[in-house]
Design a protein around this motif. Sequence first.
Motif, PDB file in Angstrom:
ATOM      1  N   SER A 128       2.236  -1.313   1.391  1.00 35.30           N
ATOM      2  CA  SER A 128       0.771  -1.402   1.358  1.00 35.30           C
ATOM      3  C   SER A 128       0.282  -2.160   0.130  1.00 35.30           C
ATOM      4  CB  SER A 128       0.163   0.003   1.376  1.00 35.30           C
ATOM      5  OG  SER A 128       0.403   0.684   0.158  1.00 35.30           O
ATOM      6  N   ALA A 129       1.091  -2.148  -0.931  1.00 38.11           N
ATOM      7  CA  ALA A 129       0.729  -2.894  -2.145  1.00 38.11           C
ATOM      8  C   ALA A 129       1.102  -4.368  -2.052  1.00 38.11           C
ATOM      9  CB  ALA A 129       1.407  -2.262  -3.355  1.00 38.11           C
ATOM     10  N   GLY A 130       1.807  -4.743  -0.980  1.00 30.91           N
ATOM     11  CA  GLY A 130       2.238  -6.136  -0.855  1.00 30.91           C
ATOM     12  C   GLY A 130       3.409  -6.477  -1.739  1.00 30.91           C
ATOM     13  N   LEU A 131       4.177  -5.453  -2.139  1.00 28.78           N
ATOM     14  CA  LEU A 131       5.268  -5.684  -3.077  1.00 28.78           C
ATOM     15  C   LEU A 131       6.472  -6.353  -2.428  1.00 28.78           C
ATOM     16  CD1 LEU A 131       6.365  -5.241  -5.955  1.00 28.78           C
ATOM     17  CD2 LEU A 131       7.104  -2.956  -5.237  1.00 28.78           C
ATOM     18  N   LEU A 132       6.700  -6.081  -1.134  1.00 24.36           N
ATOM     19  CA  LEU A 132       7.932  -6.536  -0.496  1.00 24.36           C
ATOM     20  C   LEU A 132       8.069  -8.052  -0.491  1.00 24.36           C
ATOM     21  CD1 LEU A 132       7.638  -3.556   0.463  1.00 24.36           C
ATOM     22  CD2 LEU A 132       8.779  -4.247   2.564  1.00 24.36           C
ATOM     23  N   ASP A 133       6.960  -8.764  -0.291  1.00 26.40           N
ATOM     24  CA  ASP A 133       7.019 -10.224  -0.252  1.00 26.40           C
ATOM     25  C   ASP A 133       6.279 -10.857  -1.422  1.00 26.40           C
ATOM     26  OD1 ASP A 133       4.493  -9.480   0.472  1.00 26.40           O
ATOM     27  OD2 ASP A 133       4.320 -10.868   2.160  1.00 26.40           O
ATOM     28  N   ILE A 177      -2.213   6.558  -8.786  1.00 26.42           N
ATOM     29  CA  ILE A 177      -1.158   5.649  -9.243  1.00 26.42           C
ATOM     30  C   ILE A 177      -0.912   4.565  -8.206  1.00 26.42           C
ATOM     31  CG2 ILE A 177       1.322   5.501  -9.737  1.00 26.42           C
ATOM     32  CD1 ILE A 177       1.075   8.310 -10.991  1.00 26.42           C
ATOM     33  N   GLY A 178      -0.879   4.958  -6.931  1.00 21.87           N
ATOM     34  CA  GLY A 178      -0.667   3.980  -5.868  1.00 21.87           C
ATOM     35  C   GLY A 178      -1.729   2.903  -5.855  1.00 21.87           C
ATOM     36  N   GLU A 179      -2.979   3.291  -6.086  1.00 25.00           N
ATOM     37  CA  GLU A 179      -4.055   2.300  -6.125  1.00 25.00           C
ATOM     38  C   GLU A 179      -3.890   1.356  -7.321  1.00 25.00           C
ATOM     39  OE1 GLU A 179      -6.400   1.699  -3.831  1.00 25.00           O
ATOM     40  OE2 GLU A 179      -5.359   3.210  -2.644  1.00 25.00           O
ATOM     41  N   LEU A 180      -3.409   1.893  -8.433  1.00 23.51           N
ATOM     42  CA  LEU A 180      -3.191   1.041  -9.607  1.00 23.51           C
ATOM     43  C   LEU A 180      -2.026   0.074  -9.371  1.00 23.51           C
ATOM     44  CD1 LEU A 180      -3.739   3.627 -12.490  1.00 23.51           C
ATOM     45  CD2 LEU A 180      -5.329   1.907 -11.645  1.00 23.51           C
ATOM     46  N   VAL A 181      -1.006   0.520  -8.640  1.00 20.74           N
ATOM     47  CA  VAL A 181       0.090  -0.384  -8.275  1.00 20.74           C
ATOM     48  C   VAL A 181      -0.446  -1.511  -7.397  1.00 20.74           C
ATOM     49  CG1 VAL A 181       2.245  -0.600  -6.978  1.00 20.74           C
ATOM     50  CG2 VAL A 181       1.909   1.348  -8.517  1.00 20.74           C
ATOM     51  N   GLY A 186      -1.895  -7.185  -6.898  1.00 18.14           N
ATOM     52  CA  GLY A 186      -2.936  -8.159  -6.607  1.00 18.14           C
ATOM     53  C   GLY A 186      -3.177  -9.108  -7.767  1.00 18.14           C
ATOM     54  N   GLU A 187      -3.202  -8.563  -8.985  1.00 15.50           N
ATOM     55  CA  GLU A 187      -3.398  -9.418 -10.163  1.00 15.50           C
ATOM     56  C   GLU A 187      -2.191 -10.327 -10.385  1.00 15.50           C
ATOM     57  OE1 GLU A 187      -4.456  -7.302 -13.683  1.00 15.50           O
ATOM     58  OE2 GLU A 187      -6.293  -6.466 -12.836  1.00 15.50           O
ATOM     59  N   LEU A 188      -1.008  -9.808 -10.158  1.00 14.18           N
ATOM     60  CA  LEU A 188       0.206 -10.596 -10.388  1.00 14.18           C
ATOM     61  C   LEU A 188       0.336 -11.757  -9.410  1.00 14.18           C
ATOM     62  CD1 LEU A 188       2.682  -7.649 -11.001  1.00 14.18           C
ATOM     63  CD2 LEU A 188       2.183  -9.455 -12.653  1.00 14.18           C
ATOM     64  N   THR A 189      -0.131 -11.550  -8.190  1.00 14.20           N
ATOM     65  CA  THR A 189       0.071 -12.550  -7.137  1.00 14.20           C
ATOM     66  C   THR A 189      -1.195 -13.321  -6.792  1.00 14.20           C
ATOM     67  OG1 THR A 189      -0.353 -10.862  -5.436  1.00 14.20           O
ATOM     68  CG2 THR A 189       1.935 -11.204  -6.106  1.00 14.20           C
ATOM     69  N   ARG A 191      -3.636 -12.267  -5.170  1.00 14.78           N
ATOM     70  CA  ARG A 191      -4.029 -11.926  -3.812  1.00 14.78           C
ATOM     71  C   ARG A 191      -5.207 -10.961  -3.830  1.00 14.78           C
ATOM     72  NH1 ARG A 191       1.785 -10.195  -1.185  1.00 14.78           N
ATOM     73  NH2 ARG A 191       2.838 -12.222  -1.254  1.00 14.78           N
ATOM     74  N   GLN A 192      -5.977 -10.989  -2.768  1.00 10.17           N
ATOM     75  CA  GLN A 192      -7.051 -10.029  -2.595  1.00 10.17           C
ATOM     76  C   GLN A 192      -6.500  -8.819  -1.844  1.00 10.17           C
ATOM     77  OE1 GLN A 192     -10.179 -10.128  -3.818  1.00 10.17           O
ATOM     78  NE2 GLN A 192      -9.629 -12.023  -4.886  1.00 10.17           N
ATOM     79  N   ILE A 193      -6.053  -7.816  -2.589  1.00  9.64           N
ATOM     80  CA  ILE A 193      -5.511  -6.599  -1.985  1.00  9.64           C
ATOM     81  C   ILE A 193      -6.569  -5.507  -2.087  1.00  9.64           C
ATOM     82  CG2 ILE A 193      -3.717  -4.832  -2.141  1.00  9.64           C
ATOM     83  CD1 ILE A 193      -1.842  -6.950  -3.224  1.00  9.64           C
ATOM     84  N   GLU A 194      -6.912  -4.939  -0.958  1.00 11.33           N
ATOM     85  CA  GLU A 194      -7.968  -3.928  -0.931  1.00 11.33           C
ATOM     86  C   GLU A 194      -7.523  -2.674  -1.684  1.00 11.33           C
ATOM     87  OE1 GLU A 194     -10.672  -1.426   2.307  1.00 11.33           O
ATOM     88  OE2 GLU A 194      -9.342  -3.054   2.969  1.00 11.33           O
ATOM     89  N   THR A 195      -8.379  -2.199  -2.556  1.00 11.43           N
ATOM     90  CA  THR A 195      -8.094  -0.981  -3.321  1.00 11.43           C
ATOM     91  C   THR A 195      -9.271  -0.023  -3.202  1.00 11.43           C
ATOM     92  OG1 THR A 195      -8.984  -1.986  -5.346  1.00 11.43           O
ATOM     93  CG2 THR A 195      -6.603  -2.146  -4.996  1.00 11.43           C
ATOM     94  N   ASP A 196      -9.043   1.214  -3.588  1.00 14.57           N
ATOM     95  CA  ASP A 196     -10.065   2.260  -3.544  1.00 14.57           C
ATOM     96  C   ASP A 196     -10.752   2.326  -4.906  1.00 14.57           C
ATOM     97  OD1 ASP A 196     -11.619   4.482  -3.366  1.00 14.57           O
ATOM     98  OD2 ASP A 196     -10.005   5.887  -2.883  1.00 14.57           O
ATOM     99  N   PRO A 197     -12.003   1.830  -5.002  1.00 12.70           N
ATOM    100  CA  PRO A 197     -12.680   1.821  -6.311  1.00 12.70           C
ATOM    101  C   PRO A 197     -12.826   3.210  -6.917  1.00 12.70           C
ATOM    102  CG  PRO A 197     -13.858   0.458  -4.707  1.00 12.70           C
ATOM    103  CD  PRO A 197     -12.830   1.225  -3.946  1.00 12.70           C
TER     104      PRO A 197
END
Length: 309
Positions: A128-133, A177-181, A186-189, A191-197
């Motif tokens: 869900s964090a987009g880490l795999l790719d 923690i998951g939202e921070l990951v 998103g910042e590293l890549t 990308r616009q990854i949806e997070t819970d504000p």
Amino acid sequence: MEISYNRIDDLLEAVSQRLISVDFRAIGDAPFHASVKWVVASPEISVMRSRHSPGATFRDHRKVRDGDDSFSLIYPVNSSLRLSHLGNERRVAAGQPIFTRHDAVCEMGAANRCNFVALVMSPSVARSAGLLDSGMIARRLPRSLPALTLLKDYISVLDARDRSLTGEVGCSAARHIGELVRLAVGELTDRQIETDPAAIAVSRLDVALAFLRRDFREPDLSVASMAAAQNISPRYLHRLFEQAGIRFTGQLNELRLTAASEALRQHADKPIALIAMESGFSDIAHFNRLFRKRFGMTPGAMRGRKSEP
């Protein structure tokens, strides 16, 4: 609460039951010792802080056949570690996070005492964090990245608590923690990854309050300086405090006045003006007014009282 281990097998059994199956190879002949704090325990995310004797923790070809396909975010606390993973040999500096995957051979360790934090996440959290790719596995990540800084600071806040976070509280912390990951990937890549504000706001507020408790004696401490330390705007931080029903100035003065009252009862010979300054006040007249309003007596009268047992 930290748990101590004086046998390698005992440590490995505990880590295997709670996190992941690993092995350990000691370096040198000194007696083995390790201490572990289970900071967060939940089905999706768990966090462990570990200190142990010189050596290497690893998952070899035999271990990776266990089918564990979870991921870790690891960062050394005080000194660097050596990491071998996915064909890369890395020196990971203190405070520098690095992602690893558990379905591939991995080894990390140091020739001196190791001190590190390991955040273990399920495949669904990593996906869900987009880490795999993301291309970020086994890469040294920038220590100054705002989202990673916030993540490490938030884990430090949780680590400062006396007990491990489990059950509903642990799941709530894990969600934050998951939202921070997600925010960090998103910042590293880019990308616009949806997070819970809302979840991120809770993490930021917890970190801000921890900074306030740590730095309240600094006379120039302000919302602006705290916001700058978190790479957010003072307006946003003000809003976080307001939404939580906290007045920054009132909270700051309460911490300073409490520290001053304790010092007055414990240090009979220290000048009151010096105690006021050491507690964060730069104006003695302002300190006296606030003190009398808070405690119903002057600092001099408080000095005559004995410390609470």
